[in-house]
Structures are given as C-alpha cells and as structure tokens.
Design a protein around this motif. Structure first.
Motif, PDB file in Angstrom:
ATOM      1  N   LEU A  18       0.829  -1.207   0.000  1.00  0.00           N
ATOM      2  CA  LEU A  18       0.000   0.000   0.000  1.00  0.00           C
ATOM      3  C   LEU A  18       0.864   1.259   0.000  1.00  0.00           C
ATOM      4  N   ILE A  19       1.925   1.252   0.800  1.00  0.00           N
ATOM      5  CA  ILE A  19       2.827   2.410   0.859  1.00  0.00           C
ATOM      6  C   ILE A  19       3.505   2.632  -0.489  1.00  0.00           C
ATOM      7  N   LEU A  20       3.981   1.549  -1.106  1.00  0.00           N
ATOM      8  CA  LEU A  20       4.621   1.668  -2.422  1.00  0.00           C
ATOM      9  C   LEU A  20       3.649   2.219  -3.461  1.00  0.00           C
ATOM     10  N   ALA A  21       2.409   1.745  -3.409  1.00  0.00           N
ATOM     11  CA  ALA A  21       1.401   2.233  -4.357  1.00  0.00           C
ATOM     12  C   ALA A  21       1.151   3.717  -4.165  1.00  0.00           C
ATOM     13  N   PHE A  22       1.072   4.177  -2.911  1.00  0.00           N
ATOM     14  CA  PHE A  22       0.816   5.592  -2.651  1.00  0.00           C
ATOM     15  C   PHE A  22       2.019   6.461  -3.021  1.00  0.00           C
ATOM     16  N   ILE A  23       3.228   5.958  -2.805  1.00  0.00           N
ATOM     17  CA  ILE A  23       4.415   6.727  -3.191  1.00  0.00           C
ATOM     18  C   ILE A  23       4.420   6.948  -4.701  1.00  0.00           C
ATOM     19  N   LEU A  24       4.204   5.875  -5.458  1.00  0.00           N
ATOM     20  CA  LEU A  24       4.187   5.999  -6.917  1.00  0.00           C
ATOM     21  C   LEU A  24       3.027   6.880  -7.373  1.00  0.00           C
ATOM     22  N   SER A  25       1.890   6.776  -6.694  1.00  0.00           N
ATOM     23  CA  SER A  25       0.728   7.594  -7.044  1.00  0.00           C
ATOM     24  C   SER A  25       1.022   9.076  -6.814  1.00  0.00           C
ATOM     25  N   MET A  26       1.637   9.387  -5.687  1.00  0.00           N
ATOM     26  CA  MET A  26       1.951  10.779  -5.374  1.00  0.00           C
ATOM     27  C   MET A  26       2.984  11.354  -6.351  1.00  0.00           C
ATOM     28  N   LEU A  27       3.905  10.525  -6.804  1.00  0.00           N
ATOM     29  CA  LEU A  27       4.868  10.981  -7.811  1.00  0.00           C
ATOM     30  C   LEU A  27       4.154  11.325  -9.125  1.00  0.00           C
ATOM     31  N   MET A  28       3.160  10.544  -9.467  1.00  0.00           N
ATOM     32  CA  MET A  28       2.390  10.818 -10.684  1.00  0.00           C
ATOM     33  C   MET A  28       1.570  12.096 -10.536  1.00  0.00           C
ATOM     34  N   VAL A  29       1.010  12.310  -9.348  1.00  0.00           N
ATOM     35  CA  VAL A  29       0.278  13.549  -9.097  1.00  0.00           C
ATOM     36  C   VAL A  29       1.232  14.745  -9.195  1.00  0.00           C
ATOM     37  N   LEU A  30       2.428  14.591  -8.637  1.00  0.00           N
ATOM     38  CA  LEU A  30       3.432  15.658  -8.702  1.00  0.00           C
ATOM     39  C   LEU A  30       3.810  15.961 -10.143  1.00  0.00           C
ATOM     40  N   ALA A  31       3.874  14.919 -10.978  1.00  0.00           N
ATOM     41  CA  ALA A  31       4.249  15.112 -12.385  1.00  0.00           C
ATOM     42  C   ALA A  31       3.195  15.908 -13.148  1.00  0.00           C
ATOM     43  N   THR A  32       1.965  15.924 -12.655  1.00  0.00           N
ATOM     44  CA  THR A  32       0.907  16.701 -13.316  1.00  0.00           C
ATOM     45  C   THR A  32       0.870  18.147 -12.838  1.00  0.00           C
ATOM     46  N   GLY A  33       1.791  18.510 -11.938  1.00  0.00           N
ATOM     47  CA  GLY A  33       1.859  19.889 -11.460  1.00  0.00           C
ATOM     48  C   GLY A  33       1.018  20.173 -10.233  1.00  0.00           C
ATOM     49  N   HIS A  34       0.528  19.140  -9.539  1.00  0.00           N
ATOM     50  CA  HIS A  34      -0.284  19.311  -8.341  1.00  0.00           C
ATOM     51  C   HIS A  34       0.506  18.902  -7.103  1.00  0.00           C
ATOM     52  N   ASP A  35       0.113  19.428  -5.966  1.00  0.00           N
ATOM     53  CA  ASP A  35       0.758  19.095  -4.702  1.00  0.00           C
ATOM     54  C   ASP A  35       0.250  17.723  -4.242  1.00  0.00           C
ATOM     55  N   PRO A  36       1.120  16.709  -4.155  1.00  0.00           N
ATOM     56  CA  PRO A  36       0.665  15.371  -3.775  1.00  0.00           C
ATOM     57  C   PRO A  36       0.118  15.299  -2.350  1.00  0.00           C
ATOM     58  N   LEU A  37       0.695  16.114  -1.429  1.00  0.00           N
ATOM     59  CA  LEU A  37       0.192  16.098  -0.057  1.00  0.00           C
ATOM     60  C   LEU A  37      -1.225  16.672   0.030  1.00  0.00           C
ATOM     61  N   ASP A  38      -1.473  17.734  -0.735  1.00  0.00           N
ATOM     62  CA  ASP A  38      -2.828  18.290  -0.763  1.00  0.00           C
ATOM     63  C   ASP A  38      -3.816  17.286  -1.342  1.00  0.00           C
ATOM     64  N   ALA A  39      -3.368  16.564  -2.383  1.00  0.00           N
ATOM     65  CA  ALA A  39      -4.234  15.557  -2.997  1.00  0.00           C
ATOM     66  C   ALA A  39      -4.537  14.432  -2.011  1.00  0.00           C
ATOM     67  N   LEU A  40      -3.514  14.023  -1.261  1.00  0.00           N
ATOM     68  CA  LEU A  40      -3.706  12.949  -0.284  1.00  0.00           C
ATOM     69  C   LEU A  40      -4.647  13.395   0.836  1.00  0.00           C
ATOM     70  N   LYS A  41      -4.460  14.626   1.310  1.00  0.00           N
ATOM     71  CA  LYS A  41      -5.335  15.145   2.362  1.00  0.00           C
ATOM     72  C   LYS A  41      -6.782  15.210   1.885  1.00  0.00           C
ATOM     73  N   LEU A  42      -6.980  15.636   0.634  1.00  0.00           N
ATOM     74  CA  LEU A  42      -8.334  15.731   0.105  1.00  0.00           C
ATOM     75  C   LEU A  42      -8.981  14.361  -0.020  1.00  0.00           C
ATOM     76  N   MET A  43      -8.200  13.367  -0.442  1.00  0.00           N
ATOM     77  CA  MET A  43      -8.733  12.016  -0.556  1.00  0.00           C
ATOM     78  C   MET A  43      -9.154  11.473   0.808  1.00  0.00           C
ATOM     79  N   VAL A  44      -8.289  11.678   1.809  1.00  0.00           N
ATOM     80  CA  VAL A  44      -8.582  11.157   3.150  1.00  0.00           C
ATOM     81  C   VAL A  44      -9.768  11.889   3.761  1.00  0.00           C
ATOM     82  N   SER A  45      -9.773  13.216   3.663  1.00  0.00           N
ATOM     83  CA  SER A  45     -10.876  13.977   4.257  1.00  0.00           C
ATOM     84  C   SER A  45     -12.188  13.718   3.512  1.00  0.00           C
ATOM     85  N   GLY A  46     -12.105  13.546   2.196  1.00  0.00           N
ATOM     86  CA  GLY A  46     -13.315  13.283   1.420  1.00  0.00           C
ATOM     87  C   GLY A  46     -13.934  11.936   1.725  1.00  0.00           C
TER      88      GLY A  46
END
Length: 364
Positions: A18-46
């Motif tokens: 799960l950790i490996l999947a999230f690390i790779l996912s956050m790198l992909m989010v970062l590559a699109t120009g978005h903040d991966p931590l903000d994306a993760l927080k939004l997913m968890v809070s949502g």
C-alpha cells in the motif's frame, strides 16, 4: 523464498504494498503539477473526514465485502471465480423480480426475500461454470469470464424488452414499491441519537455484509464442509484419496461463491438505486479479487481491505470533483493499489522477507 512469520504476511506485506502504491501515485500527481500532499489530504478527508464521506465509503465497502468474500471462498478451494460481475448482475435481476412483482408489507420481509433471491440467482449463475469445470474440465477462469458477458447481454435483453416501463427510454426497471425501501445508515443512526449525514447510499445492507463475514468464517474454519473445501484446495489428489468428492466440492464451492456475489445486489439495486439499472455492478466483481488478495482470503482481512477500497473510491471521487486532476489519473491511483496489493504481492513479500528473515539467520 523464506517463510514469513504469519503476522508479517497478514499485516506488513499488504501495508508495504500500500505504501509503495501511494508513493508511486503521489509521484504521478506531482508530475501533473499538483501538490501530492494536498491531494492525499483531500482524498482522506473526502472519504473519512465527515459522516457524508463515511456514508459513501461504507456503501462502496459493502459491495466489496460481498464480492471479496465470494472470491475468497473459491480461493480456499483453489478455484478462481472471476465471474462476480455476472453473478452480482443476475443477483440484481432476482432482487428486481422479488421487489416488483410481490407485494411486501414491510421492508424487513422484503429484505429477507430479496436476500434469498439474490443468493439463489447468483448461485445458479455460478452453477453452470462449476459443472463445466467439474464434469468437462473447462477452466473456471475462462467460463466465468465468458458468463460475465452472457449475463450483461441477458440483462440488457430483459431490461429493454421485458422489465422496462412503457414509454421509458433508459434500460432500467420501474422504481420498487415503497414497502421495499431499505432504511439508510443515516436514518438508523439518527433515530438512536447518533448524528449522521442524510442522503448517503449506505444502508442496512451493511449489517448483512457483516453477517456474511461471520458466516464465511464459520463455514471455512468451523464446519466439515469448510475442512473438505480447504483440503481440496491444498491438494486435490490427497483430498480425493481421503474420500472427498471433487465434483461435489467444486459445484458447492462455486455456488456459495456465486451466492455471495449475488448478495451485493441488495445493496446497490435494492438499497441505493431502488430499481435495476443496466451496468449497476460497476466493476465491483473485479475489485473483489483485489480485496480478497489483500485480505488474505480471511473475512476480517476482507472487511478492512473493503474499507480501504471503499475509501479509495470515495476519495478518488472527491479528488476528481474538487481538483483539476484528471479523472483518468484517479483511476490509475486505484489501479496502482490493486497492482501492488494484488498482482505484485509476491514481489512485495520477497522485499519484506529480505528485511525480516535474513537478520534472524545471522543471529542464529
């Protein structure tokens, strides 16, 4: 590969994947120009930050519990049931027929009847591939995949030509009568003084899913049939030598698996849509495979795994709604979790074994 301790196999391996999947996912989010931590927080809070998010998370999780249990029961007998989509779809047909054509005085009686109908229709749809595997040697993977497409075509025909209300355009049945309405989780909790968001799809079917977890645990580890099922899965020649009938075990196992998949329909057809809609399964049958793999085919593991995937679905929906992150990327994030916790499970297990097992050798 060295044998891992049981606690490591049950907890550490899925967690590392799960950790490996999230690390790779956050790198992909970062590559699109978005903040991966903000994306993760939004997913968890949502998914988990409000009762509204929990209402959707638990709704998705309920679907995944049923399909995960269905896959797990087959796994224990070394059968790979990929037909959860078709079995859940036919379970929906059973629910629709019972709710539309039989007048019920109260939702509790309607729920019992719909549960029986969903299980029977799902079991009967799994019976044919089971018979072909047991009697004709047709591979269960191939036949269950084929029956997914047959189920979709059959349901399309029935909805368009038989059950669609006169004058309606969409391939769906009429709304179920009011006595068939299942109380939502919000209605139940609010009635006892626990505040919970209204208008979410989570409903009383969640309790049926929890009961199904207890049933599967008792079946697999506390009954003679469960012992025969597991023995057959460990070694078919040894099971046959011990007097276990392979045809009987294959057919019974697949019918139980199909019934569990069919039970999903009481959540999405009766509980949420309150009518049968074409394509209502929405891939939950396939997600059940990943849920069963991550949960190690144990009801408790499946329960937590289903909650995780339910949170992923709801969190991903929030991510697509409130950010400019493409919806396709959200699907990729979900797919990466499935990849690392399912398909790449052995790779992750090998990585964990190198860390946990080798130091013990050195100490010895």
């Amino acid at each position: 590969m060295e044998q891992l301790p049981k606690w490591a196999d049950l907890i550490v391996v899925p967690l590392v994947g799960l950790i490996l999947a999230f690390i790779l996912s956050m790198l992909m989010v970062l590559a699109t120009g978005h903040d991966p931590l903000d994306a993760l927080k939004l997913m968890v809070s949502g998914a988990l930050g409000s009762t509204y998010g929990w209402g959707y998370t638990l709704y998705y999780a309920t679907n995944f519990i049923f399909t995960g249990l269905a896959v797990a029961v087959a796994f224990h007998a070394s059968l790979f049931n990929i037909g959860g989509e078709g079995q859940a779809a036919l379970g929906g047909l059973g629910v629709a027929l019972v709710c539309l054509f039989i007048p019920w005085p109260h939702w509790t009686i309607a729920l019992l009847a719909a549960t029986a109908a969903a299980g029977i229709f799902g079991a009967l749809w799994a019976l044919i591939p089971a018979y072909l595997q047991a009697k004709r040697g047709s591979h269960i993977v191939i036949t269950t995949i084929m029956f997914n497409f047959i189920a979709a075509s059959l349901l399309n025909y029935v909805l368009v030509n038989q059950l669609r209300p006169k004058g309606a355009m969409d391939p769906a049945t009429a709304k179920f009568p009011k006595p068939s309405h299942l109380p939502s989780l919000g209605e139940i909790l609010n009635s006892v003084g626990i505040p919970f968001a209204k208008g979410t799809p989570a409903n009383v079917t969640l309790l049926v899913a929890l009961a199904a977890c207890v049933f599967v645990y008792y079946l697999i580890w506390r009954t003679r049939l469960g012992y025969q099922l597991r023995a057959f899965g460990k070694s078919q020649p040894a099971a046959v030598y011990a007097g276990i009938n392979p045809v009987k075990i294959t057919i019974i196992t697949m019918m139980i698996s199909g019934a569990l998949a069919g039970l999903m329909a009481i959540n999405n057809v009766m509980g949420e849509a309150e009518r049968l809609i074409l394509g209502s399964v929405e891939g939950a049958g396939f997600i059940g495979i990943a849920v069963a793999l991550m949960g190690r085919s144990h009801p408790i593991g499946i329960l937590f795994s289903a909650l995780l995937f339910g949170a992923l679905y709801q969190g991903g929906a929030e991510l697509g709604l409130w950010t400019s992150i493409p919806r396709e990327l959200v699907i990729v994030i979900q797919a990466l979790v499935i990849l690392f916790t399912g398909a790449l499970d052995n790779m992750v297990r090998l990585m964990v074994a190198k860390v946990l097992v080798r130091p013990k050798r050195a100490e010895a």
